[in-house]
Design a protein around this motif. Structure first.
Motif, PDB file in Angstrom:
ATOM      1  N   LEU A  67       0.832  -1.211   0.000  1.00 28.85           N
ATOM      2  CA  LEU A  67       0.000   0.000   0.000  1.00 28.85           C
ATOM      3  C   LEU A  67       0.863   1.257   0.000  1.00 28.85           C
ATOM      4  CD1 LEU A  67      -2.709  -1.061   2.616  1.00 28.85           C
ATOM      5  CD2 LEU A  67      -2.989  -0.915   0.143  1.00 28.85           C
ATOM      6  N   VAL A  68       1.933   1.239   0.786  1.00 29.90           N
ATOM      7  CA  VAL A  68       2.838   2.394   0.845  1.00 29.90           C
ATOM      8  C   VAL A  68       3.501   2.622  -0.509  1.00 29.90           C
ATOM      9  CG1 VAL A  68       4.970   3.285   1.863  1.00 29.90           C
ATOM     10  CG2 VAL A  68       3.258   2.196   3.317  1.00 29.90           C
ATOM     11  N   GLU A  69       4.052   1.550  -1.075  1.00 28.80           N
ATOM     12  CA  GLU A  69       4.796   1.702  -2.335  1.00 28.80           C
ATOM     13  C   GLU A  69       3.867   2.031  -3.497  1.00 28.80           C
ATOM     14  OE1 GLU A  69       7.772  -0.893  -3.473  1.00 28.80           O
ATOM     15  OE2 GLU A  69       8.968  -0.554  -1.670  1.00 28.80           O
ATOM     16  N   ARG A  70       2.666   1.481  -3.487  1.00 32.55           N
ATOM     17  CA  ARG A  70       1.715   1.818  -4.552  1.00 32.55           C
ATOM     18  C   ARG A  70       1.422   3.306  -4.543  1.00 32.55           C
ATOM     19  NH1 ARG A  70      -4.357  -0.483  -4.251  1.00 32.55           N
ATOM     20  NH2 ARG A  70      -4.342   1.017  -2.532  1.00 32.55           N
ATOM     21  N   TYR A  71       1.242   3.863  -3.368  1.00 34.59           N
ATOM     22  CA  TYR A  71       0.963   5.293  -3.242  1.00 34.59           C
ATOM     23  C   TYR A  71       2.153   6.126  -3.713  1.00 34.59           C
ATOM     24  CZ  TYR A  71      -0.149   9.765  -0.997  1.00 34.59           C
ATOM     25  OH  TYR A  71      -0.385  11.095  -0.745  1.00 34.59           O
ATOM     26  N   LEU A  72       3.355   5.738  -3.282  1.00 28.20           N
ATOM     27  CA  LEU A  72       4.545   6.514  -3.639  1.00 28.20           C
ATOM     28  C   LEU A  72       4.871   6.395  -5.126  1.00 28.20           C
ATOM     29  CD1 LEU A  72       6.841   5.728  -0.567  1.00 28.20           C
ATOM     30  CD2 LEU A  72       5.404   7.737  -0.953  1.00 28.20           C
ATOM     31  N   VAL A  73       4.707   5.207  -5.687  1.00 23.18           N
ATOM     32  CA  VAL A  73       4.957   5.019  -7.127  1.00 23.18           C
ATOM     33  C   VAL A  73       3.976   5.849  -7.945  1.00 23.18           C
ATOM     34  CG1 VAL A  73       4.818   3.333  -9.011  1.00 23.18           C
ATOM     35  CG2 VAL A  73       6.062   2.772  -6.926  1.00 23.18           C
ATOM     36  N   ASP A  74       2.737   5.931  -7.481  1.00 24.14           N
ATOM     37  CA  ASP A  74       1.738   6.751  -8.159  1.00 24.14           C
ATOM     38  C   ASP A  74       2.170   8.220  -8.172  1.00 24.14           C
ATOM     39  OD1 ASP A  74      -0.817   7.166  -9.436  1.00 24.14           O
ATOM     40  OD2 ASP A  74      -1.515   8.006  -7.561  1.00 24.14           O
ATOM     41  N   LEU A  75       2.693   8.695  -7.049  1.00 23.52           N
ATOM     42  CA  LEU A  75       3.176  10.075  -6.987  1.00 23.52           C
ATOM     43  C   LEU A  75       4.341  10.287  -7.953  1.00 23.52           C
ATOM     44  CD1 LEU A  75       3.209  10.852  -3.144  1.00 23.52           C
ATOM     45  CD2 LEU A  75       1.431  11.369  -4.795  1.00 23.52           C
ATOM     46  N   ILE A  76       5.262   9.333  -7.991  1.00 19.87           N
ATOM     47  CA  ILE A  76       6.438   9.461  -8.862  1.00 19.87           C
ATOM     48  C   ILE A  76       6.025   9.426 -10.326  1.00 19.87           C
ATOM     49  CG2 ILE A  76       8.574   8.311  -9.562  1.00 19.87           C
ATOM     50  CD1 ILE A  76       8.819   7.370  -6.611  1.00 19.87           C
ATOM     51  N   ASN A  77       5.106   8.521 -10.680  1.00 24.72           N
ATOM     52  CA  ASN A  77       4.645   8.423 -12.078  1.00 24.72           C
ATOM     53  C   ASN A  77       3.935   9.688 -12.534  1.00 24.72           C
ATOM     54  OD1 ASN A  77       5.674   5.851 -12.297  1.00 24.72           O
ATOM     55  ND2 ASN A  77       3.741   4.835 -11.840  1.00 24.72           N
TER      56      ASN A  77
END
Length: 1325
Positions: A67-77
């Motif tokens: 959940l944490v990485e999905r959120y952060l990857v979304d921000l980066i993308n």
């Protein structure tokens, strides 16, 4: 002071934040140019938000990290540039939740070691000096923070973070309620307000005391949570125990290991030792009575029972190492909870894991694999193993572990055994030596989700040639339901096509086009309608003429000629035809005749302009430049410029002489005008310069103190001039010529322009990039065009229209604009530019919006909004019209990335098959957009190729269908060009407005002040961060001041810069090269280790923004008045609330009315009243006299009496109008800008509209407002009068920024808003 004593203040602080939450705007925090906005994420807010996710099951660490990485990857993308911050003090909030404490520590390590994300963990708290310094240096746009914690104490910590962020002018974005789509992340945005900053400033000491008390309270919670588990051991003892155990394991496993094995072994050994220590202490402290001892022991787990639990944990970790995720996903869900004593021990174990993970980084040289920090334990797996050994194994169900798992498990348990040392923990097998059930007995212990029948998911089978081609091979990998599946057979069978005719009347069904109101009935012959249409066209041409001052061009349909290559120079005269020679000679005679007329005109006007320049140089120069604008002859222009230069020299000499008679400072505006004339003469008319003229220019340069430039131009003039040193100083400007031009003449510097005309353009000489655009249209290509506002990119749109209009009567150009205001403006421009004789029932220009339509389908140039074009493209019975489209022009195409309606722009760009032009001033990723559009064109190229093959096949088969016409008309180039141009025609300078001592002040804001050294080091200077020449000089001066031993100081000094050497005229491109050199040098400072000097440079360039502009609402009229005194009107004031837009405009008008009342003579009102009374009496006398004359025969005496009454009436009326007229100092309107007839015509159009009377009253004061809720006639009133210069103050919303042509001197952002992001800021300017 204790925590309880701060309760009231903490409640007040919480209420302040809670009151702001309902006002928070829910909007996208990501738009174009998101890379410009660095922001922060509070790590604990991120943790709490993901922990509270409904789908997350307790103990599922891997799911949490997902959940944490999905959120952060979304921000980066989405292009986000951010850092995650974990405060040390925030750790105290988890002492009641040890399972989350270890999870938090693992999360920090995971983000630091397994990601490239910037993670900051050095700040002690949000009120620390280090944190304050970091915020000042990094300048984050916002901070993502939670509004609620796991308990009320953590909520208070978040409140302190929000309050402190607001105090540092950092906006807060709530982590709760966020939603994401492909392009955007939507969240609640709470801006930093002045009132919030005042609250922090006034209560700073109380806030700090309350924060300390809160931390003290949290530390006490640690003691309360720690003591029951660890007895007399203190925090530091446990940290030391963890370090010693890690050191022992390092000796035991010198080759290194995986973090899961390491944590498992150390946590088990440490937990066993702590439990053993706990039991020993319990024996010492209990009573010596046997019953008490037995009772005490019965309430606590024995050491053997804890050993069994640790064995199960080691086995679960081995399963983690070997089980693939698909098998773990099918695991049974054990609903039973751990018994109370096991829960207590597991808390102790989580504390131990925290101590271990906190000390992992202390052993740098150990080969420790940290990849699986995200999957350290799985509580569900552990419960399954415990359940098996408590229930299934005792019932005879055997589980074969396998050799690999058994060996791995034995390896771990043997390591645990060696680390414990103080006592024997037993052999690895059997796993259970005790009979205690670790899990509670529930009626429904197992929820076996693996046995649930999963519904078969898949797509409904269908056949579509279009979808098959567009999707390609993707369809092969997708699951499809069988055709006999009940869910497929249950579907209602629809007809293949929608009905086009009504079932009863058999008339064509209406669509959104038919339902849109027609502005006029095109087929009506009603005289009233025809008169209305005539008035409409007259006003449209008038409206268009206010937009641009060009004459209407008559379009005649021509035969399509072969394209000429305009890049090749013309052939020699010997190859000219007789007709071309005659045309050239006629043109030459006409030019000579025009030149003679202009010479005569100058001879007439020259004396009056020279006299005006003697009286008032600036006023006279304005008249001179007005003449230059209308003049076309170079020889006449040259004479005019020489006259102006002579006048400037005389004015400068007189001014410098008067300086000794009491004036303290020189008025450099005269010197600027002199150099401006020299620039023009040297660059535009060098071939006309005579020796005497060069001598005059050299003398001017000499008087300005530019001896070197004078000698380079005319050495004999300088050599023969015996001007004394004292006299030189008297006339000199006091600085070098290069610095003078950069510092004072930035907006006058000449651009590099081509001198060779292009036969395709009659009104001006296009630049190279503009010629490329013309080539695009000539070649029927598509293009993405990105160029600054007012750079001339829109001209290609009108060239495209003209080309299609000339080709035939059938072709259509569609111009797509984002707003109705822009649609009306473009429609007026087209009708003013072009005139063409059309067949009956056809017209040149049509309009289609959601509100009304006019000649939309019977025109050759359709101006529309995206949604309306989509309606036409998708309507089955409009496809005949669609085939007529030759070009589509998308204006403000950056709306493709907008929040509302973006998908429609995308649909249109994909659907259209003809060439297109996509224009914008602000696209953050033009290369990516062009690449995507090129892929769309490749698809249509392939589709058209198939169509061509089918046509050829049908022709060969003997079909007589007429395919050739439609296809040939659609034939085009499938190339999509990207045309970029970054140079603005005018430099922008930014200022920050504030209120000091009840007065308006403007501080110059240097563009480099928004940067930080970190941003420059990572990303360099933003491509569109452009400095004016004056700002370039300021950058050099700051660099020179901040580094005394700067090696390149002399080399980059403006007077020594290589591109300025021996140049009398500094051009804009020269200044741009100097700017780039300074930027590169500053970047090298940072790269080579001179970061502190670079920080000092940026700090020196930052204005003092300590004072607030919050009370600007009340001071708004004074702001406008200040701009008037500074000669910075006309101005547009952008606000983001419709009510404020109107109220601010009314406040300015009220201010002017009050000013008029104050300055009005005391008896003026009484005089006006008396005159009005007399006027009424005279009117009655005139009416009475007329009645008498009608009854009796006209006699000379009575006629004289009637004339006397009328004369008295006219005199009273004039005096009354003079008495009531608005004084010039009480209005911003320029009465000379618009004729009375034109003004009345504009006012008459809004006579019966809702806001018409109010806008008229405001316009008479030179004020107006503009927003989307106004009627289009009301908007046009403001736009026309502002462009003409009558209205000079306009308040508006951001919709005015979307392409509306309203040139002004100043743009003021008078209100902050979340919608004022990087994209909209660029768009407005």
């Amino acid at each position: 002071m204790g925590f309880e004593e701060h309760t009231e203040f903490l409640k007040e602080m919480s209420e302040l934040i809670l009151n702001e939450m309902p006002k928070a705007e829910y909007s996208s925090i990501f738009n174009d140019f998101v890379e410009s906005d660095f922001f922060l994420i509070d790590g604990d807010s991120l943790l709490v938000t993901c922990i509270c996710e409904k789908s997350l099951k307790q103990g599922q660490d891997l799911h949490f990290f997902y959940l944490v990485e999905r959120y952060l990857v979304d921000l980066i993308n989405k292009g986000g540039q951010f850092a995650i911050v974990f405060f040390k003090d925030a750790e105290y909030a988890y002492f009641d939740f040890p399972e989350l404490l270890s999870l938090r520590t693992a999360l920090i390590l995971h983000l630091q070691h397994n990601n490239t994300i910037d993670v900051r963990t050095t700040f002690s708290g949000c009120l620390s000096k280090e944190w304050e310094t970091f915020l000042k240096e990094s300048c984050p746009y916002f901070l993502i923070v939670a509004d609620e914690g796991l308990n009320h104490l953590q909520t208070q910590l978040f409140n302190f973070l929000i309050i402190q962020s607001w105090a540092m002018k950092v906006n807060a974005v709530l982590s709760s309620g966020q939603a994401s789509d492909i392009l955007r992340l939507y969240a609640y945005f709470m801006p930093s307000k002045h009132s919030n900053r005042v609250f922090f400033k006034e209560n700073k000491q109380q806030i700090e005391n309350a924060y300390k008390a809160l931390n003290k309270q949290l530390k006490e919670c640690r003691v309360l949570a720690f003591k029951p588990l660890f007895g007399n051991l203190i925090w530091d003892n446990m940290m030391e125990e963890a370090r010693e155990t890690i050191s022992l394991l390092k000796q035991l496993w010198p080759e290194g290991s995986d973090i899961r094995r390491v944590l498992c072994v150390i946590s088990c050994s440490l937990s066993l030792r702590m439990h053993h220590h706990f039991l020993e202490n319990r024996k010492k402290t209990t009573s010596c009575q046997e019953t008490n001892i037995q009772q005490g022991e019965s309430n606590c787990l024995s050491l053997q029972e804890i050993e069994d639990l640790c064995k199960l944990h080691c086995l679960s970790v081995v399963f983690l190492l070997h089980l693939p995720l698909p098998q773990r996903a099918c695991i049974r869900s054990i609903t039973s909870r751990w018994i109370k004593n096991i829960q207590a021990f597991l808390k102790m174990k989580k504390w131990c894991e925290h101590f271990i993970l906190s000390n992992i980084d202390t052993f740098e040289f150990w080969n420790l694999n940290l990849i699986h920090l995200c999957d350290l334990s799985d509580e569900l797996l552990l419960k399954n193993i415990a359940f098996y050994y408590e229930n299934e194994n005792v019932q005879g169900l055997q589980m074969s572990l396998g050799d690999v798992i058994m060996k791995d498990y034995e390896y771990l348990w043997n390591a645990v055994s060696k680390l414990v040392r103080k006592f024997d923990v037993g052999q690895p097998f059997p796993l259970r030596t005790t009979k205690l059930n670790f899990l509670k007995k529930n009626p429904l212990t197992i929820k076996d989700s693996s046995k649930e029948k999963m519904p078969s998911l898949g797509f409904i089978p269908m056949s579509s040639e279009v979808i098959d081609k567009f999707a390609g091979d993707i369809l092969k990998d997708l699951p499809f339901l069988k055709r006999d599946d009940p869910r497929v057979t249950a579907l209602v069978k629809h007809k293949e096509f929608d009905e086009l005719l009504h079932w009863h009347s058999r008339r064509p069904l209406s669509d959104d086009y038919d339902r849109t109101k027609r502005q006029f009935d095109e087929k009506s012959r009603d005289p009233y309608v025809l008169r209305s249409v005539q008035k409409y066209h007259v006003f449209q041409r008038f409206y268009g003429s206010s937009l641009e001052s060009i004459t209407s061009r008559i379009i005649v349909t021509q035969n399509i000629k072969p394209k000429k290559n305009f890049s090749v120079p013309k052939s020699k005269k010997a190859n000219e035809t007789k007709a071309e020679i005659i045309a050239r000679e006629n043109k030459k005679r006409l030019l000579a005749k025009e030149e003679l007329k202009e010479e005569e005109k100058w001879n007439v006007l020259s004396f009056s302009i020279e006299e005006k320049m003697k009286e008032n140089l600036n006023y006279g120069i304005q008249n001179l430049e007005d003449f230059l604008k209308s003049c076309k002859s170079n020889s006449v222009k040259y004479r005019v410029e020489m006259t102006g230069l002579t006048a400037c020299l005389k004015a400068w000499k007189e001014h410098c002489r008067s300086q000794g008679r009491g004036e303290n400072t020189k008025d450099l505006s005269i010197a600027v005008q002199m150099m401006k004339r020299i620039h023009s003469l040297m660059e535009k008319y060098p071939e006309l310069l005579q020796e005497a003229d060069q001598q005059l220019i050299a003398r001017c340069l000499k008087y300005l103190g530019f001896d070197d430039l004078a000698s380079s131009l005319y050495p004999t003039e300088v050599a023969g001039d015996d001007m004394k040193e004292k006299k030189k100083n008297k006339y000199s400007v006091g600085i070098g010529p290069i610095r003078f031009q950069l510092q004072y003449m930035g907006h006058h510097l000449i651009r590099d322009e081509r001198k060779d005309p292009d036969p395709r353009v009659q009104d001006f000489i296009p630049d190279t990039w503009q010629r490329e655009l013309l080539d695009v249209v000539d070649n029927n290509e598509s293009a993405v065009i990105v160029a600054p506002t007012s750079s001339g990119k829109t001209y290609v749109s009108y060239y495209c229209m003209e080309k299609v209009l000339k080709e035939s009567q059938e072709g259509v150009v569609v111009y797509v604009a984002p707003t109705k205001a822009l649609v009306n403006q473009v429609a007026a421009t087209v009708q003013n530019r072009y005139t063409k004789t059309m067949p009956d029932g056809e017209c040149l220009c049509g309009v289609f919006t959601r509100d009304y339509r006019h000649n939309a389908l019977n025109c050759q140039v359709l101006i529309t909004v995206p949604a309306c074009l989509e309606i036409l493209l998708l309507a089955p019975h409009r496809q005949k019209w669609v085939k007529r489209i030759r070009y589509v022009i998308f204006d403000e195409v950056h709306c493709l990335g907008g929040e509302i309606g973006a998908e429609i722009w995308e649909h249109l760009l994909v659907m259209i098959r003809c060439p297109f032009l996509a224009l914008s001033a602000t696209i953050s990723n033009p290369e990516h957009l062009t690449e995507w559009l090129q892929s769309v064109k490749r698809y249509w190229k392939q589709a058209d190729s198939v169509i061509e093959q089918n046509i050829a096949a049908k022709r060969s088969a003997g079909s007589r269908a007429n395919y050739h016409k439609d296809y040939s008309q659609r034939k085009q180039s499938y190339k999509v060009r990207l045309v970029l141009y970054g140079e603005r025609y005018n430099d922008l300078e930014k200022h920050v407005c504030s209120v000091k001592h009840n007065d308006i002040h403007f501080e110059h804001f240097h563009p480099c002040a928004v940067l930080t050294t970190d941003h420059i080091e990572r990303y360099g200077f933003p491509s569109d961060l452009i400095l004016s020449p004056r700002e370039t000089i300021e950058l050099y001066d700051s660099m020179f001041e901040c580094w005394e031993s700067w090696p390149r100081a002399q080399e980059l000094c403006p007077e020594n810069f290589i591109h300025f050497k021996n140049k009398i005229v500094i051009k804009k491109m020269d200044a741009r090269k100097y700017e780039e050199s300074l930027k590169a040098e500053l970047a090298n400072w940072i790269k080579n280790g001179n970061v502190e000097e670079a920080k000092m440079v940026l700090k020196n360039l930052s204005p003092d923004l300590a004072l607030s502009s919050e009370n600007m609402t009340q001071m708004f009229p004074l702001l406008v008045e200040k701009l008037k005194k500074m000669e910075k009107l006309p101005a547009i004031f952008f606000l983001f609330n419709l009510g404020d837009v109107e109220n601010r405009a009314k406040s300015v008008s009220t201010f002017l009315k009050n000013k008029q009342e104050r300055e009005r003579p005391p008896k003026a009102d009484k005089e006006a009243h008396d005159m009005a009374t007399k006027l009424r009496k005279v009117k009655k006398s005139i009416e009475k006299q007329k009645t008498i004359e009608e009854k009796s025969q006209k006699k000379p005496r009575k006629m004289d009496k009637s004339l006397i009454y009328e004369a008295e009436h006219d005199n009273l009326l004039r005096n009354l109008e003079k008495n009531l007229e608005i004084p010039q100092e009480c209005t911003y309107a320029d009465q000379k800008a618009v004729s009375t007839e034109m003004l009345q015509m504009v006012f008459d159009r809004v006579k019966f509209t809702r806001k018409g009377a109010e806008l008229k009253a405001l316009a008479e004061r030179g004020v107006g407002y503009h927003h989307s809720a106004l009627n289009f006639k009301e908007k046009q009133l403001v736009e026309i009068l502002f462009r003409k210069g009558f209205v000079r103050v306009v308040t508006a919303t951001g919709t005015l920024a979307l392409g509306i042509n309203m040139p002004c001197k100043s743009v003021v952002f008078a209100q902050n808003s979340i919608y004022l992001d990087a994209l909209n800021y660029r768009q407005v300017l």
